[in-house]
Design a protein around this motif. Structure first.
Motif, PDB file in Angstrom:
ATOM      1  N   PHE A  14      16.728 -33.622  11.815  1.00  0.00           N
ATOM      2  CA  PHE A  14      16.846 -32.667  12.883  1.00  0.00           C
ATOM      3  C   PHE A  14      17.712 -33.088  14.093  1.00  0.00           C
ATOM      4  O   PHE A  14      17.665 -33.752  14.575  1.00  0.00           O
ATOM      5  CB  PHE A  14      15.479 -32.358  13.531  1.00  0.00           C
ATOM      6  N   ASP A  15      18.791 -32.124  13.999  1.00  0.00           N
ATOM      7  CA  ASP A  15      20.000 -32.282  15.057  1.00  0.00           C
ATOM      8  C   ASP A  15      19.908 -31.349  16.092  1.00  0.00           C
ATOM      9  O   ASP A  15      19.691 -30.041  15.876  1.00  0.00           O
ATOM     10  CB  ASP A  15      21.441 -32.073  14.272  1.00  0.00           C
ATOM     11  N   ALA A  16      20.448 -31.601  17.386  1.00  0.00           N
ATOM     12  CA  ALA A  16      20.622 -30.606  18.220  1.00  0.00           C
ATOM     13  C   ALA A  16      21.741 -30.886  19.247  1.00  0.00           C
ATOM     14  O   ALA A  16      21.764 -32.096  19.431  1.00  0.00           O
ATOM     15  CB  ALA A  16      18.987 -30.335  19.086  1.00  0.00           C
ATOM     16  N   GLU A  23      24.691 -23.029  25.842  1.00  0.00           N
ATOM     17  CA  GLU A  23      23.874 -22.627  24.569  1.00  0.00           C
ATOM     18  C   GLU A  23      23.501 -23.874  23.820  1.00  0.00           C
ATOM     19  O   GLU A  23      24.627 -24.399  23.448  1.00  0.00           O
ATOM     20  CB  GLU A  23      24.798 -21.553  23.747  1.00  0.00           C
ATOM     21  N   TRP A  24      22.644 -24.042  23.062  1.00  0.00           N
ATOM     22  CA  TRP A  24      22.210 -25.110  22.316  1.00  0.00           C
ATOM     23  C   TRP A  24      22.280 -24.577  20.846  1.00  0.00           C
ATOM     24  O   TRP A  24      21.896 -23.344  20.624  1.00  0.00           O
ATOM     25  CB  TRP A  24      20.778 -25.637  22.580  1.00  0.00           C
ATOM     26  N   PHE A  25      22.561 -25.455  19.948  1.00  0.00           N
ATOM     27  CA  PHE A  25      22.737 -25.318  18.286  1.00  0.00           C
ATOM     28  C   PHE A  25      21.686 -26.334  17.931  1.00  0.00           C
ATOM     29  O   PHE A  25      21.649 -27.469  18.484  1.00  0.00           O
ATOM     30  CB  PHE A  25      24.184 -25.139  17.998  1.00  0.00           C
ATOM     31  N   ARG A  26      20.921 -25.726  17.030  1.00  0.00           N
ATOM     32  CA  ARG A  26      20.128 -26.868  16.136  1.00  0.00           C
ATOM     33  C   ARG A  26      20.198 -26.680  14.640  1.00  0.00           C
ATOM     34  O   ARG A  26      20.599 -25.480  14.011  1.00  0.00           O
ATOM     35  CB  ARG A  26      18.629 -26.413  16.559  1.00  0.00           C
ATOM     36  N   GLY A  27      20.182 -27.831  13.899  1.00  0.00           N
ATOM     37  CA  GLY A  27      20.139 -27.845  12.414  1.00  0.00           C
ATOM     38  C   GLY A  27      19.123 -28.771  11.841  1.00  0.00           C
ATOM     39  O   GLY A  27      18.686 -29.676  12.567  1.00  0.00           O
ATOM     40  N   TYR A  28      18.766 -28.560  10.686  1.00  0.00           N
ATOM     41  CA  TYR A  28      17.670 -29.422  10.078  1.00  0.00           C
ATOM     42  C   TYR A  28      18.136 -29.634   8.531  1.00  0.00           C
ATOM     43  O   TYR A  28      18.968 -28.713   7.977  1.00  0.00           O
ATOM     44  CB  TYR A  28      16.399 -29.003  10.270  1.00  0.00           C
ATOM     45  N   GLY A  29      17.503 -30.466   7.992  1.00  0.00           N
ATOM     46  CA  GLY A  29      18.147 -30.695   6.553  1.00  0.00           C
ATOM     47  C   GLY A  29      17.428 -31.925   5.932  1.00  0.00           C
ATOM     48  O   GLY A  29      16.466 -32.717   6.731  1.00  0.00           O
ATOM     49  N   GLY A  30      17.833 -32.377   5.071  1.00  0.00           N
ATOM     50  CA  GLY A  30      17.378 -33.660   4.150  1.00  0.00           C
ATOM     51  C   GLY A  30      18.537 -34.115   3.392  1.00  0.00           C
ATOM     52  O   GLY A  30      19.560 -33.472   3.119  1.00  0.00           O
ATOM     53  N   GLY A  31      18.289 -35.290   2.780  1.00  0.00           N
ATOM     54  CA  GLY A  31      19.321 -35.814   1.944  1.00  0.00           C
ATOM     55  C   GLY A  31      18.819 -36.991   0.971  1.00  0.00           C
ATOM     56  O   GLY A  31      17.655 -37.574   1.291  1.00  0.00           O
ATOM     57  N   ILE A  32      19.891 -37.565   0.281  1.00  0.00           N
ATOM     58  CA  ILE A  32      19.382 -38.735  -0.415  1.00  0.00           C
ATOM     59  C   ILE A  32      20.354 -39.890  -0.158  1.00  0.00           C
ATOM     60  O   ILE A  32      21.384 -39.584   0.334  1.00  0.00           O
ATOM     61  CB  ILE A  32      19.439 -38.286  -1.863  1.00  0.00           C
TER      62      ILE A  32
END
Length: 587
Positions: free
Chosen positions: A526-528, A542-551
């Motif tokens: 989780f990034d912000a 203004e804040w921006f957020r991103g999420y995800g996953g990986g291998i």
């Protein structure tokens, strides 16, 4: 058929029958073990102790009887509980016929605590910095051993003994559930260093190598100094093998000989790769590791991507007047058009890095920048004089795949605009990275960083003194995942309607890293972050957020990562997701 042959055949048949009929012992789980009072971490360690025993038995192919299995596993549970100070714990084993597995009920009782800590023998430490255990602490075998090792290291650092032995004795008191700990110290043969010699490195200056090691004849002997010398020799980049040999002579001196195997002094490299944010690219390089027989290195490198090209030359001089110093002079010519406005930049920076300790580093230097930036009227020229200064602390053991430790850095860089009355501004920043190992395969990694350009006021500078290449952007695999490369900017636009970078940037990155085995792992993140046109301490940007996953695929050198990220604050121009492929962890 002889009786001997018949007996041999019978024995082979019996062993084969056991191997065929033996069933593997099932792995243990938390449901197999009840703990009162309940302690999650301790229960997990007890389950692993049972599993280790069953794994060892399964490798033999022999199935023990129920009674023997219960006795053996109870003994292992007892050993682990004793090592944690639960000497009065009650263990009740039973076999669950329905599940065909053993079950254990454990009542911990009171944990023994330390009642006294005593030192006996000579020499005694000069201060209390050796002590990590205190009276009243819970008794733990691992912590007692760690305290013993710390005491020994402290005594070695304060004395010159060739032989130093530190042992411990623990006396238990069942009535008070306490323990008295005595550390027994025995030292002999005070010594100094003798001659320091080097074998197998004829192409390297001996005087330089001696300065690198830091060892001096007749100086107090300390074994840790030899270990430090080995690391320093490896750090020169000249050697693929360093083996010290030493022994005390009859005069109380310890001569040291380093047997060295050198690496090739010249190497050529080439690369063909793909960056998820810039597409395919090629690179080539050449390096000489030992220019003037003192480990001075010269590196030439070129990289060509569709929207970014660079050519660099770097000279590194280790042990610059002192074994803890490293002088680096780097020159780079860069052209990029991925982020508007397009620019060509030449940088020349000389930096002196000083290693203050195993974890502390100081850097300071001087640099010159020349930036040609595209404008409506053609190319605009910036010329800058820079004075970078930086401090960093780094206790991470594996820089490519960290699982524990932390890093902290702070920098300040005054920049003077040569073409505009030497108007100054400051480029400042600080950041921290934390790595916490939750267990053998799970790591929590967090990163926080903030950067800012200090402009105006008493400095008498404006944004006109700052080229666009100096401004901050975010988005991409190394900042806020889920958004296109460097697409998060300040919200401020130039006369052509191009959104410009900001004067502040804040990043908050969190990852949970799980390693399945030696080759494969997975990550959730989780990034912000935010990029602002001004320094705003109220959080108005203004804040921006991103999420995800990986291998992750773990190689001998570093993990290869593949991440899929989704934006939580998507703009109309943003895609639904971004894919990133690169070498090494995100941080």
């Amino acid at each position: 058929m002889s009786s001997y042959l018949k007996q041999l055949i019978a024995l082979v048949w019996m062993l084969g029958s056991v191997m065929v009929l033996a069933e593997e012992l099932p792995s243990a789980s938390r449901w197999d073990l009840s703990l009162k009072p309940y302690k999650y971490d301790l229960q997990g360690d007890l389950v692993r102790a049972i599993d280790d025993y069953r794994t060892a038995v399964n490798q033999t192919g022999i199935q023990p009887s129920r009674d023997r299995q219960l006795r053996a596993e109870t003994d292992r549970l007892r050993q682990l509980l004793d090592s944690r100070g639960y000497y009065q714990a009650q263990i009740t084993p039973a076999f669950d016929d329905d599940r065909d597995k053993p079950r254990y009920r454990i009542v911990l009782g009171n944990r023994f605590r330390i009642a006294a800590i005593e030192l006996q023998g000579e020499p005694l430490p000069e201060d209390d910095r050796w002590q990590s255990l205190e009276v009243g602490d819970p008794l733990s075998a691992a912590q007692v051993l760690a305290q013993q090792a710390r005491l020994r290291a402290r005594l070695l650092a304060q004395n010159c003994f060739y032989q130093l032995d530190v042992r411990h004795e623990v006396v238990l008191n069942d009535d008070t559930q306490s323990a008295d700990i005595t550390f027994l110290i025995s030292a002999s043969m005070p010594s100094t260093f003798g001659d320091v010699e080097f074998e197998g490195a004829d192409s390297v200056n001996d005087e330089f190598l001696s300065r690198v090691t830091g060892l001096r004849k007749d100086r107090c002997y300390q074994r840790a100094d030899i270990d430090s010398a080995v690391i320093s020799l490896f750090d020169t980049g000249l050697f693929q093998q360093v083996r010290p040999t030493f022994a005390r002579d009859s005069q109380g001196r310890v001569p040291v000989t380093f047997n060295l195997v050198t690496r090739k002094s010249r190497t050529v490299n080439a690369s063909l790769g793909w960056k998820s944010e810039q597409g395919f690219g090629v690179g080539a390089g050449w390096q000489h590791r030992n220019l003037f027989s003192r480990a001075q290195s010269l590196s030439l490198q070129s990289q060509v991507q569709a929207e970014e090209q660079s050519l660099s030359a770097q000279i590194v001089i280790p042990s610059f007047f002192d074994r803890r110093n490293r002088l680096t002079w780097r020159n780079e010519l860069q052209h990029q058009s991925a982020v508007a406005p397009e620019y060509v930049r030449y940088q020349s920076t000389a930096t002196l890095e000083r290693k203050a300790s195993n974890d502390d580093y100081f850097e300071y230097g001087i640099g010159y920048d020349q930036v040609h930036q595209v404008t409506d009227d053609g190319w605009e020229l910036y010329q800058q004089l820079r004075f970078p200064a930086r401090y960093r602390f780094d206790s991470v053991t594996d820089p490519f795949n960290p699982t524990d430790g932390w890093r902290w850095s702070a920098r300040v860089e005054p920049v003077f605009d040569i073409r505009r009355d030497f108007s100054p501004f400051f480029n400042v920043g600080t950041g921290i990275q934390l790595f916490l190992s939750l267990d053998d395969s799970l790591t929590l990694a967090s990163r926080a960083r903030t950067d800012a350009l200090v402009i105006g006021g008493a400095l008498d500078s404006t944004l006109a003194n700052v080229p666009a290449s100096e401004l901050f952007n975010a988005g991409g695999s190394s900042s806020i995942r889920g958004y296109p490369y460097q697409s998060i900017r300040s919200g401020r636009f130039d006369s052509d309607g191009v959104e410009l970078g900001g004067v502040t940037r804040t990043l908050l990155i969190n990852e949970l890293r799980l390693q399945f085995n030696e080759s494969w792992g997975a990550v959730a993140f989780f990034d912000a972050g935010q990029v602002g046109p001004t320094i705003d301490l109220t959080g108005g940007n203004e804040w921006f957020r991103g999420y995800g996953g990986g291998i992750r695929y773990y190689t001998r050198f570093a993990p290869i990562r593949l991440d899929v990220a989704f934006p939580l604050d998507a703009r109309e121009s943003d895609d639904r997701f971004q894919i990133y492929v690169s070498l090494g962890q995100a941080f």
